[in-house]
Design an enzyme around this catalytic site. Structure first.
Site, short mmCIF file in Angstrom:
data_model
loop_
_atom_site.label_atom_id
_atom_site.label_comp_id
_atom_site.label_asym_id
_atom_site.label_seq_id
_atom_site.Cartn_x
_atom_site.Cartn_y
_atom_site.Cartn_z
N LYS A 263 -9.26 11.35 4.24
CA LYS A 263 -8.66 12.67 4.20
C LYS A 263 -7.24 12.66 3.63
CE LYS A 263 -10.07 15.57 7.93
NZ LYS A 263 -9.83 15.84 9.32
N ARG A 264 -6.53 11.58 3.92
CA ARG A 264 -5.14 11.51 3.45
C ARG A 264 -5.05 11.57 1.94
NH1 ARG A 264 -2.82 6.91 3.93
NH2 ARG A 264 -4.73 5.88 4.60
#
Ligand code: GLU
Length: 493
Positions: A263-264
């Site tokens: 997700k980062r």
């Protein structure tokens, strides 16, 4: 390419077993697609099972969202929640008695045992192991309690869990379709908890009991589960059940090629890619070719082609990059294959609320080649009906103020005089003007483009002007003149 050997008597049954602990990941859909395709290829069944035994991590509404996103990708299950089937229920929290029974069966066979250790004792044990720098494992404190003692403690209502009695120093082997033979020594496997003190099973017990009960023949799941597989193998052996065939699928790497997709580094949820306007069939096609290729190496294929040709044995054991450029290319291919009616229909949910009715038909031929994903429609068309920002510097980028003002004045008078504002009249008049004055083509037409749209990249200029209409084109050209005269730097018109 070889074909995974399936004996004629094997009914291929695959499954996907989501835990409703959050959003479904694109990696999950990619794995689900493989399970789906393999079952279809062999005339078997694909099962959906909800693994909701981790009560602390449950996210309300997640089951419904997972089921919906699977359908929105154009996939479906043969047996599972909302559908039923011969092994219903397909939700683990509705199957609790079967896990309790299974755990007790293992105790009766001396393959599992009751453990009464308090959480404080377990923590102290872990602490001591950490200090001694040895891998944390249960110290088997309760493994050899006598039956009388166990019965006494159970009778007093003492809290307990049931643990697997992992045999000492034996090889634990299984075959992975992608990685071949895998073997570990049982000494590295913990006496894992099977049944928790609240009566719920752990993932390990529930997954094995259900895969067996549901007659799953092939388990294809993400490689993050490979370290759990020896535990599962020991459980199958303890029950005396035949092992299914395993395939652990490599995880995707981030689009920049670095690290496991996370997700980062950008979007990972299956829903977000649909929300961005990638077509579900393009996304599926993209997942098909990530880590697997057809014999003839062609990349565009239908689900039916894939079902016919896919073989898990041919999946690459190496992680592959989630290549967004490739996805954009595939999406473009699919977008251009849509009929205008279908494209219009698919674009509807992506149109802003203030999008004028009727505009789509006019602009579609102008923008369809430029669409990479459906969501782009909003940005590609906003200047047709929303105010635009004129940037003085951009207007003067390729020429000086006097020349640009003269160009705008002459253009205005030519366009004002038009009684019919069509592609033919606009194009002829403006081309004539340009050649009569011998203005540099690229400079002049770029000036007009910037003045009427506020941008340097748009659909073809004359077509765009016609869709904008004579009124708006004149208005914007005049506004451009004004900001040039006023020496103001930017203006919204
Ligand atoms: N419930 C597990 C998950 O969330 C299933 C793992 C497996 O496929 O065995 O992915």
């Amino acid at each position: 390419m070889s074909d995974t050997v399936i004996s004629p008597s094997t009914v291929v049954r695959t499954r996907m077993a989501p835990s409703p602990t959050g959003e479904y990941h694109v990696g999950h859909i990619a794995t689900l697609l493989k399970n789906y395709a393999f079952a279809k290829k062999h005339g078997g069944q694909f099962v959906l099972r909800i693994e909701d035994t981790d009560r602390e991590r449950l996210v309300p509404g997640a089951v419904e969202r997972i089921m919906q996103v699977i359908k929105d990708y154009g996939l479906d299950w043969d047996e599972g929640p909302a559908k039923g089937g011969p092994h219903a229920p397909y939700v683990q929290s509705e199957r609790l008695p079967s896990y309790q029974k299974a755990a007790e069966e293992l105790v009766a066979k001396n393959k599992a045992y009751y453990c009464f250790c308090s959480s404080e004792r377990l923590e102290q044990n872990r602490e001591a192991q950490r200090a001694a720098k040895i891998p944390p494992k249960y110290d088997r404190h309760c493994r050899d309690l006598t039956q009388t003692e166990v019965e006494k403690r159970l009778a007093t209502g003492e809290s307990y869990v049931i643990r697997l009695k992992v045999p000492d120093n034996v090889p634990v082997k299984f075959t992975d379709l992608i990685r071949g033979e895998i073997e570990v020594n049982s000494d590295v496997v913990d006496d894992q908890v099977l049944l928790k003190s609240d009566g719920f099973p752990t993932y390990h017990l529930a997954v094995v009991v259900d895969d067996h009960a549901m007659e799953i023949s092939h388990i294809m799941r993400g490689e993050e589960w490979i370290s759990s597989t020896p535990k599962h193998v020991l459980l199958y052996q303890a029950f005396g059940w035949k092992l299914p065939i395993f395939a652990h699928i490599p995880v995707f790497l981030n689009p920049d090629g670095r690290g496991k997709m996370s997700k980062r580094k950008g979007a990972v949820s299956a829903r977000s890619f649909l929300d961005d306007g990638y077509l579900p069939e393009a996304l599926l096609n993209f997942f098909m070719i990530l880590g697997w290729a057809r014999a003839d190496q062609t990349e565009i294929m239908t689900l039916a082609d894939y079902v016919r040709e896919f073989d898990p044995q041919d999946i690459s054991a190496k992680s592959v990059v989630f290549d967004l450029n490739k996805l954009a290319w595939i999406n473009g291919m699919y977008l251009r294959q849509l009929s205008p009616t279908d494209l219009k229909h698919r674009l509807q949910p992506f149109l802003p609320a203030d999008f004028p009715s009727g505009l789509l038909d006019q602009v579609l031929p102008l923008i369809s080649e430029r669409l990479v994903k459906l969501k782009d429609v909003a940005d590609l068309t906003s200047f047709f009906y929303q105010p635009i920002e004129l940037d003085r510097e951009l207007l003067l980028k390729k020429s000086d103020l006097t020349s640009v003002l003269a160009q705008l004045t002459e253009t205005l008078s030519v366009l004002k005089a038009l009684t019919s504002f069509t592609l033919e009249t606009v194009e002829t008049k403006l081309r004539n003007l340009q050649s009569k004055r011998d203005w540099k083509k690229s400079q002049y037409f770029m000036l007009l483009r910037v003045a009427v749209t506020g941008r340097v990249a748009t659909p073809p200029l004359f077509e765009t002007m016609v869709v904008l209409g004579q009124g708006k084109v004149l208005e914007r050209l005049e506004a451009a003149q004004k900001i040039l005269e006023k020496t103001q730097s930017k203006s919204i018109i």
